[in-house]
Design an enzyme around this catalytic site. Structure first.
Site, short mmCIF file in Angstrom:
data_model
loop_
_atom_site.label_atom_id
_atom_site.label_comp_id
_atom_site.label_asym_id
_atom_site.label_seq_id
_atom_site.Cartn_x
_atom_site.Cartn_y
_atom_site.Cartn_z
N ARG A 176 0.81 -1.00 0.19
CA ARG A 176 0.05 0.48 -0.19
C ARG A 176 0.86 1.11 0.09
O ARG A 176 0.33 2.18 0.13
CB ARG A 176 -1.11 0.27 1.11
CG ARG A 176 -0.37 -0.38 2.43
CD ARG A 176 -1.84 -0.40 3.10
NE ARG A 176 -1.72 1.09 3.70
CZ ARG A 176 -1.41 1.63 5.01
NH1 ARG A 176 0.13 1.29 5.49
NH2 ARG A 176 -1.99 2.90 4.98
N ASN A 177 2.02 1.02 -0.06
CA ASN A 177 2.46 2.13 -0.13
C ASN A 177 3.77 2.34 -1.47
O ASN A 177 3.77 1.22 -2.62
CB ASN A 177 4.26 1.94 0.57
CG ASN A 177 3.60 1.86 1.96
OD1 ASN A 177 2.87 2.61 2.26
ND2 ASN A 177 4.40 1.17 3.21
#
Ligand SMILES: [Zn+2]
Length: 345
Positions: free
Chosen positions: A190-191
């Site tokens: 999620r980065n």
């Protein structure tokens, strides 16, 4: 091209890829409506696409108990977390419409069972804590007290944030098979991807046929890099540094379920090796080492930490906000440029 995906790839979890899509029923307007939270709505959509195979609907008591007690479905199949639909009151009819908070209906549930559940027990069993400071526990404590269980039929799919990245399991399987991939490694994030994660995805790719980059692109409230910016980061990174025919970028449609840093690795200790058809790959934190002259990890580099290019998340954000790209050993310049642009606007 006709491709026999089943012959080339591992079978879906539980043996069959479920499809719970169907027609909008004529009597929809006459049905009672249950309003789903955003997490329940994303679960509903994954039930539709087979992303939660072999589940065909929201869990009944027997499945729920079995998962909480043994992390398995009653059949013995490994299953980590309950997939349930909470409601304030038991529905009156034997079918209910399932809608979002704006009243838009997406599917219908055949009511098989309604049961009360113990929130503290579920918190302890699922999250290993009953402390409401844990965001997953807090959101469960806030939900209604009953679970409604039954098979679902979905006639309208949830609009994904990035249509071109929304691939159902059947579509990714076809894409893998068309490329001739038999063994695929998936990377969920999620980065933005910096050099450290680029390195581990490539180390993993060296051992298999293809790489699925599978980012979470829904609302992740605590995320300070907006989804659109991250997707742009993935694109420039893949364009510049990965071979086209070895990588597939597709969004992971699940709502975030809050784990500790290494919980996603430790959970595999609960199962016997080879009990799952997937093989987990575990990596240490990696970095660029000036003495090695390459990316490395504590496993592969013998040098002093002062030789390692390490930047804290806070430091990276400060640099980007000041329009200053992090060192190339930390982040690809194309990715840094996208992030700096996002900070400026
Ligand atoms: Zn080194």
């Amino acid at each position: 091209m006709i491709v026999d995906t089943e012959a080339r790839l591992i079978v879906s979890h539980g043996g069959t890829l479920v499809d719970r899509t169907g027609e909008r029923p004529d009597d929809l307007d006459a049905l009672e409506t249950l309003t789903l939270s955003s997490r329940e709505l994303s679960d509903l959509d994954m039930l539709a696409s087979g992303g939660l195979s072999p589940l065909q609907g929201f869990m009944g008591w027997e499945d729920y108990e079995s998962v909480l007690e043994s992390m398995r479905l009653p059949s013995g199949l490994p299953w980590a977390l309950p997939v349930c639909l909470a409601a304030v009151l038991a529905p009156k009819g034997d079918r209910v419409a399932l809608a979002d908070e704006h009243g838009r209906a997406y599917g219908v549930l055949e009511v098989e069972e309604v049961y009360a559940y113990d929130k503290e027990r579920e918190a302890q069993q699922s999250f290993r804590t009953t402390d409401a400071a844990h965001p997953g526990v807090a959101s469960m404590y806030d939900q209604p007290d009953l679970y409604v269980a039954g098979r679902v039929t979905v006639f309208e799919r949830v609009m994904p944030p990035f249509r071109e990245l929304a691939l159902d399991p059947a579509e990714t399987r076809t894409a893998f098979a068309e490329r001739g991939w038999r063994r695929v490694v998936g990377f969920q994030t999620r980065n933005p991807i910096h050099r450290a994660h680029e390195y581990l995805t490539k180390v993993a790719l060296e051992t298999v046929d293809g790489l699925l980059i599978h980012p979470l692109v829904g609302d992740t409230k605590s995320d300070d890099v907006p989804s659109a910016t991250r997707v742009e980061c993935y694109r420039v990174l893949l364009d510049g540094y990965y071979p086209d025919d070895r990588v597939l970028l597709a969004a992971f449609p699940a709502a975030m379920r809050y784990y500790g840093t290494y919980d996603a690795q430790l959970i595999f200790d609960e199962f016997e090796p080879h009990e799952l058809d997937i093989e987990p790959m575990f990596f240490e934190h990696s970095f660029f080492c000036r003495r090695c002259g390459s990316m490395a990890s504590a496993k592969t580099c013998p040098h002093d930490p002062d030789q390692h290019v390490f930047l804290s998340g806070t430091k990276v954000r400060e640099m980007l906000a000041a329009g200053e790209p992090p060192p190339e050993e930390f982040s690809r310049p194309e990715v840094a440029e996208v992030l700096i642009g996002a900070y400026r606007s």
